[in-house]
Each structure stands twice: as structure tokens, then as C-alpha cells.
Design a protein around this motif. Structure first.
Motif, PDB file in Angstrom:
ATOM      1  N   LEU A 215      24.844 -17.739  16.674  1.00  0.00           N
ATOM      2  CA  LEU A 215      26.060 -17.175  17.064  1.00  0.00           C
ATOM      3  C   LEU A 215      25.720 -17.252  18.348  1.00  0.00           C
ATOM      4  CD1 LEU A 215      28.769 -17.264  15.942  1.00  0.00           C
ATOM      5  CD2 LEU A 215      28.279 -15.033  15.456  1.00  0.00           C
ATOM      6  N   ALA A 216      25.723 -15.923  18.697  1.00  0.00           N
ATOM      7  CA  ALA A 216      25.385 -15.405  19.906  1.00  0.00           C
ATOM      8  C   ALA A 216      25.200 -16.779  21.108  1.00  0.00           C
ATOM      9  CB  ALA A 216      24.128 -14.471  20.280  1.00  0.00           C
ATOM     10  N   MET A 217      24.364 -17.376  21.016  1.00  0.00           N
ATOM     11  CA  MET A 217      24.258 -18.827  21.840  1.00  0.00           C
ATOM     12  C   MET A 217      25.750 -19.572  21.736  1.00  0.00           C
ATOM     13  SD  MET A 217      20.471 -20.060  21.418  1.00  0.00           S
ATOM     14  CE  MET A 217      20.024 -20.153  19.393  1.00  0.00           C
ATOM     15  N   CYS A 218      26.129 -19.869  20.564  1.00  0.00           N
ATOM     16  CA  CYS A 218      27.280 -21.094  20.075  1.00  0.00           C
ATOM     17  C   CYS A 218      28.011 -20.052  20.846  1.00  0.00           C
ATOM     18  CB  CYS A 218      27.392 -20.914  18.826  1.00  0.00           C
ATOM     19  SG  CYS A 218      26.641 -22.361  18.468  1.00  0.00           S
ATOM     20  N   THR A 219      28.768 -18.176  20.991  1.00  0.00           N
ATOM     21  CA  THR A 219      29.763 -18.267  21.553  1.00  0.00           C
ATOM     22  C   THR A 219      29.396 -18.382  23.011  1.00  0.00           C
ATOM     23  OG1 THR A 219      30.120 -17.002  19.346  1.00  0.00           O
ATOM     24  CG2 THR A 219      30.538 -15.985  22.177  1.00  0.00           C
ATOM     25  N   ARG A 220      28.155 -17.603  24.146  1.00  0.00           N
ATOM     26  CA  ARG A 220      28.137 -18.170  24.941  1.00  0.00           C
ATOM     27  C   ARG A 220      28.167 -18.907  25.578  1.00  0.00           C
ATOM     28  NH1 ARG A 220      23.563 -15.056  28.389  1.00  0.00           N
ATOM     29  NH2 ARG A 220      24.848 -12.831  26.975  1.00  0.00           N
ATOM     30  N   ALA A 221      27.940 -20.796  25.476  1.00  0.00           N
ATOM     31  CA  ALA A 221      28.334 -21.992  25.487  1.00  0.00           C
ATOM     32  C   ALA A 221      29.139 -23.059  25.073  1.00  0.00           C
ATOM     33  CB  ALA A 221      26.774 -22.345  25.152  1.00  0.00           C
ATOM     34  N   GLU A 222      30.411 -22.295  24.198  1.00  0.00           N
ATOM     35  CA  GLU A 222      31.428 -22.580  23.744  1.00  0.00           C
ATOM     36  C   GLU A 222      31.001 -23.736  23.056  1.00  0.00           C
ATOM     37  OE1 GLU A 222      34.076 -22.260  26.873  1.00  0.00           O
ATOM     38  OE2 GLU A 222      33.996 -20.609  26.277  1.00  0.00           O
ATOM     39  N   GLN A 223      29.757 -23.916  22.361  1.00  0.00           N
ATOM     40  CA  GLN A 223      29.237 -25.301  21.986  1.00  0.00           C
ATOM     41  C   GLN A 223      29.293 -24.972  19.743  1.00  0.00           C
ATOM     42  OE1 GLN A 223      29.709 -28.227  22.799  1.00  0.00           O
ATOM     43  NE2 GLN A 223      30.347 -27.271  24.783  1.00  0.00           N
ATOM     44  N   PRO A 224      29.790 -25.994  19.294  1.00  0.00           N
ATOM     45  CA  PRO A 224      29.436 -25.790  17.629  1.00  0.00           C
ATOM     46  C   PRO A 224      27.799 -25.447  17.536  1.00  0.00           C
ATOM     47  CG  PRO A 224      30.076 -28.172  18.460  1.00  0.00           C
ATOM     48  CD  PRO A 224      30.044 -26.860  19.264  1.00  0.00           C
ATOM     49  N   GLY A 225      27.164 -24.593  16.357  1.00  0.00           N
ATOM     50  CA  GLY A 225      25.843 -24.730  16.176  1.00  0.00           C
ATOM     51  C   GLY A 225      25.721 -24.686  14.875  1.00  0.00           C
ATOM     52  N   ILE A 226      23.893 -24.764  14.504  1.00  0.00           N
ATOM     53  CA  ILE A 226      23.439 -25.249  13.137  1.00  0.00           C
ATOM     54  C   ILE A 226      22.690 -24.907  12.709  1.00  0.00           C
ATOM     55  CG2 ILE A 226      22.816 -27.711  13.970  1.00  0.00           C
ATOM     56  CD1 ILE A 226      23.294 -29.020  10.767  1.00  0.00           C
ATOM     57  N   GLY A 227      22.165 -24.106  11.711  1.00  0.00           N
ATOM     58  CA  GLY A 227      20.644 -23.696  12.082  1.00  0.00           C
ATOM     59  C   GLY A 227      19.942 -23.945  10.556  1.00  0.00           C
ATOM     60  N   PHE A 228      18.916 -24.147  10.669  1.00  0.00           N
ATOM     61  CA  PHE A 228      18.378 -24.085   9.644  1.00  0.00           C
ATOM     62  C   PHE A 228      16.974 -22.877   9.161  1.00  0.00           C
ATOM     63  CE2 PHE A 228      19.277 -28.064  11.150  1.00  0.00           C
ATOM     64  CZ  PHE A 228      19.477 -28.865  10.984  1.00  0.00           C
ATOM     65  N   ASP A 229      17.340 -22.488   7.656  1.00  0.00           N
ATOM     66  CA  ASP A 229      16.149 -21.767   7.434  1.00  0.00           C
ATOM     67  C   ASP A 229      14.907 -21.855   6.100  1.00  0.00           C
ATOM     68  OD1 ASP A 229      14.988 -18.650   8.494  1.00  0.00           O
ATOM     69  OD2 ASP A 229      14.736 -18.758   7.477  1.00  0.00           O
ATOM     70  N   ILE A 230      14.337 -21.574   6.014  1.00  0.00           N
ATOM     71  CA  ILE A 230      13.262 -22.236   4.812  1.00  0.00           C
ATOM     72  C   ILE A 230      13.332 -21.223   3.765  1.00  0.00           C
ATOM     73  CG2 ILE A 230      11.136 -20.674   5.144  1.00  0.00           C
ATOM     74  CD1 ILE A 230       9.578 -23.447   4.110  1.00  0.00           C
ATOM     75  N   SER A 231      14.536 -20.195   3.984  1.00  0.00           N
ATOM     76  CA  SER A 231      13.958 -18.978   2.902  1.00  0.00           C
ATOM     77  C   SER A 231      15.910 -18.398   2.152  1.00  0.00           C
ATOM     78  CB  SER A 231      13.782 -17.723   3.791  1.00  0.00           C
ATOM     79  OG  SER A 231      14.712 -16.532   2.419  1.00  0.00           O
ATOM     80  N   SER A 232      15.965 -18.968   0.996  1.00  0.00           N
ATOM     81  CA  SER A 232      17.394 -19.071   0.317  1.00  0.00           C
ATOM     82  C   SER A 232      18.079 -17.691   0.502  1.00  0.00           C
ATOM     83  CB  SER A 232      17.061 -19.472  -1.340  1.00  0.00           C
ATOM     84  OG  SER A 232      16.422 -18.490  -1.411  1.00  0.00           O
ATOM     85  N   THR A 233      17.486 -16.456   0.397  1.00  0.00           N
ATOM     86  CA  THR A 233      17.614 -14.889   1.114  1.00  0.00           C
ATOM     87  C   THR A 233      18.291 -15.283   2.378  1.00  0.00           C
ATOM     88  OG1 THR A 233      15.323 -14.184   0.951  1.00  0.00           O
ATOM     89  CG2 THR A 233      16.541 -14.354  -1.288  1.00  0.00           C
ATOM     90  N   ALA A 234      17.487 -15.726   2.460  1.00  0.00           N
ATOM     91  CA  ALA A 234      17.992 -15.696   4.350  1.00  0.00           C
ATOM     92  C   ALA A 234      19.175 -16.434   5.145  1.00  0.00           C
ATOM     93  CB  ALA A 234      16.366 -16.208   5.562  1.00  0.00           C
ATOM     94  N   VAL A 235      19.016 -17.422   4.166  1.00  0.00           N
ATOM     95  CA  VAL A 235      21.116 -18.030   4.544  1.00  0.00           C
ATOM     96  C   VAL A 235      21.593 -17.752   3.595  1.00  0.00           C
ATOM     97  CG1 VAL A 235      21.413 -20.392   3.935  1.00  0.00           C
ATOM     98  CG2 VAL A 235      19.192 -20.397   4.752  1.00  0.00           C
ATOM     99  N   ASP A 236      21.800 -17.053   2.572  1.00  0.00           N
ATOM    100  CA  ASP A 236      22.482 -16.461   1.562  1.00  0.00           C
ATOM    101  C   ASP A 236      22.980 -15.280   2.783  1.00  0.00           C
ATOM    102  OD1 ASP A 236      22.462 -17.733  -0.540  1.00  0.00           O
ATOM    103  OD2 ASP A 236      21.460 -15.901  -1.443  1.00  0.00           O
ATOM    104  N   ALA A 237      22.162 -14.539   3.902  1.00  0.00           N
ATOM    105  CA  ALA A 237      22.550 -13.731   4.273  1.00  0.00           C
ATOM    106  C   ALA A 237      23.364 -14.128   5.748  1.00  0.00           C
ATOM    107  CB  ALA A 237      21.126 -12.423   4.582  1.00  0.00           C
ATOM    108  N   ALA A 238      22.932 -14.995   6.163  1.00  0.00           N
ATOM    109  CA  ALA A 238      23.314 -15.635   6.552  1.00  0.00           C
ATOM    110  C   ALA A 238      24.959 -15.867   6.826  1.00  0.00           C
ATOM    111  CB  ALA A 238      22.703 -16.854   7.051  1.00  0.00           C
TER     112      ALA A 238
END
Length: 283
Positions: free
Chosen positions: A120-143
Motif C-alpha cells: 500500500l505504501a508503494m502504491c500510494t507513493r507511486a500513485e499506481q494500483p497494486g496486487i499482492g500474493f501470499d501463501i498464508s490464508s491467515t495473512a491474506v485475511d489480515a491484509a
């Protein structure tokens, strides 16, 4: 709801304080406890301790019990939260400045994004959309909390659960791909090269791959700095992982079809950032 949490947990709290006093991290002064110089230094390392003893608690315990595959016991949500705090303390500004210097022209992707806060910090500074991937379902839920924060800020952010070593879709709108402190988990070298090469297919128009990682120290003497942070080498040894040397990492990048445009020494020991560009002349 407890009206007096101190009374309910008095024995536990007192025991912890007494243990910290005996360890020299805290001293008892009249009616209060205060951190010593050692305690202040340890407090700075709190995210690291939480990472090792929280996320890898079962790895540490079952290494003694003899469980054959401790890597499956890692707590993804704790890794994500603790890594986010460590990154915010030592690394994120470097990554943000580095990605901003590449002038993103499209979506920014973070492989192994954890809570998504860095993305989010990278996208905010770059003024661009973003997509992220993580293998952990609990991490994705927290995200998803980060996704909601992004929506408030007007940033288009998407977080998906996926094993980034086995992506099957394509994202032609991604311009920059980042991967922080994950490459050393992808072994052996030929498999790592295959995974990095697959990114060229999954993100066919990405101009850059930015990799942050820790490498084995050039010297094995007792005076050489520890890997990344105290406990890093021990935890990874329990998992049967050994970081590559700097030279080996760069060989893997070349075998995967990337040219290294920049190499940046990070603030943590034996760690680097590499700005890689797909080599159109590579096989």
C-alpha cells in the motif's frame, strides 16, 4: 469484561517482571520497573523475537521432538505481522525510495506481501494500483484491513492467496514486481531460477523485478556480522535452509534471464536489494 486486568494476571505479570530483572533487562525502582540499557536494546529487537518465537514456535519445539518437516508448522499471520514491523523499522523506506525511482507506469506487485502494508505504501507513493500474493490464508485475511485502508485512500489494491512459486494466471498490467526476503526459501538454485523465470511469463510486461534478500556472509569468522538478525541462521538451519552467497544469487538471476541493473547494500547485515530487468536476449 475484566474490571481489573492487573489482579487477574498479577502472578503472570509479576513472574515476567522478576525474570526480566534477573536477566538484567529491567530494574525495580521504588514502585516502578524501568528498562535498563540492555532492556532498551532488546526492546528494539522485539519484532524479531516475536517472529522467531511466535511464528516459528512449533519449528523450535518440534526440532527437539524430531518432526521431519517443521517448515509446515510456521504461523503465517505472525510472520506477516512481525515481518511488517521489522520492515517498517529497517527496510521499507529503502524499498519505497527504490521503487519510486523506477517511476512505475502500471500496477505494482508484491510477491509474499504479508499484511500488504508495504505494498500500500508503494502504491500510494507511486500513485499506481497494486496486487499482492501470499501463501498464508491467515495473512491474506489480515491484509483485508489494508485493502479497506487503501479504498479510503483511493488506491486500487488487491490481495490474493497463492503460492508465488506456482502462479498460473497472467497479469499484463503489472509494471514492477517486488519480492522481499523470500528468494532464499526457494531452493535448489535451478528451481529458484525456474520460479524467477516464470515471473517473466506471469507478468509479461513488467519492466523490473526488485528482489530484497539475505545472503551467506563472505567470511565465516566469529567476528563476521550475523545473518540479517539474531536467530536467522539458527531458525533456517532447523528448516534445512541455507542462504545463497551473493555471487550464487546473482548467478541464479542471470540463469533466470535477468540483467542486474543495480545492487544496493541494505542496513541489515549481509542483505541486498537487486534491481533486475528481463534480458530480452536470454533463452
Amino acid at each position: 469484561m475484566e474490571k481489573d486486568p492487573w489482579s487477574a494476571h498479577r502472578i503472570k505479570i509479576t513472574g515476567v517482571l522478576q525474570a526480566l530483572c534477573r536477566a538484567g533487562a529491567v530494574e525495580h525502582r521504588d514502585f516502578s520497573y524501568e528498562l535498563t540499557e540492555l532492556g532498551s536494546d532488546l526492546h528494539q529487537q522485539a519484532p524479531i523475537f516475536k517472529l522467531w518465537f511466535g511464528a516459528y514456535a512449533s519449528v523450535l519445539a518440534d526440532a527437539v521432538a524430531g518432526v521431519p518437516d517443521p517448515a509446515t508448522l510456521v504461523r503465517g499471520a505472525v510472520v506477516a505481522e512481525s515481518s511488517s514491523r521489522v520492515g517498517a523499522q529497517y527496510l521499507d523506506e529503502t524499498l519505497l525510495d527504490l521503487v519510486a525511482s523506477l517511476a512505475p507506469r502500471g500496477r505494482v506487485c508484491d510477491l509474499g506481501c504479508g499484511t500488504g502494508s508495504r505494498l500500500l505504501a508503494m502504491c500510494t507513493r507511486a500513485e499506481q494500483p497494486g496486487i499482492g500474493f501470499d501463501i498464508s490464508s491467515t495473512a491474506v485475511d489480515a491484509a483485508q484491513n489494508t485493502v479497506r485502508d487503501a479504498r479510503v485512500l483511493g488506491v486500487d489494491l488487491e490481495i490474493q492467496q497463492a503460492d508465488v512459486t506456482m502462479l498460473t494466471d497472467t497479469w499484463p498490467d503489472v509494471d514492477i514486481v517486488t519480492q522481499a526476503f523470500m528468494t532464499h526459501h526457494i531452493a535448489p538454485d535451478d528451481h529458484c531460477a525456474d520460479v524467477l523465470r516464470s515471473y517473466r511469463v506471469r507478468f509479461p510486461r513488467a519492466r523490473y523485478l526488485v528482489v530484497f534478500d539475505t545472503v551467506a556472509p563472505a567470511s565465516t569468522s566469529a567476528s563476521s556480522p550475523e545473518l540479517f538478525a539474531p536467530g536467522f541462521d539458527y531458525i533456517h538451519a532447523l528448516q534445512g535452509m541455507e542462504p545463497r552467497t551473493r555471487e550464487a544469487a546473482r548467478r541464479v538471476f542471470a540463469e533466470a534471464g535477468y540483467r542486474c541493473l543495480r545492487e544496493i547494500t541494505l542496513a541489515v547485515p549481509n542483505s541486498y536489494a537487486w534491481v533486475l530487468r528481463p534480458d530480452d536476449g536470454a533463452a
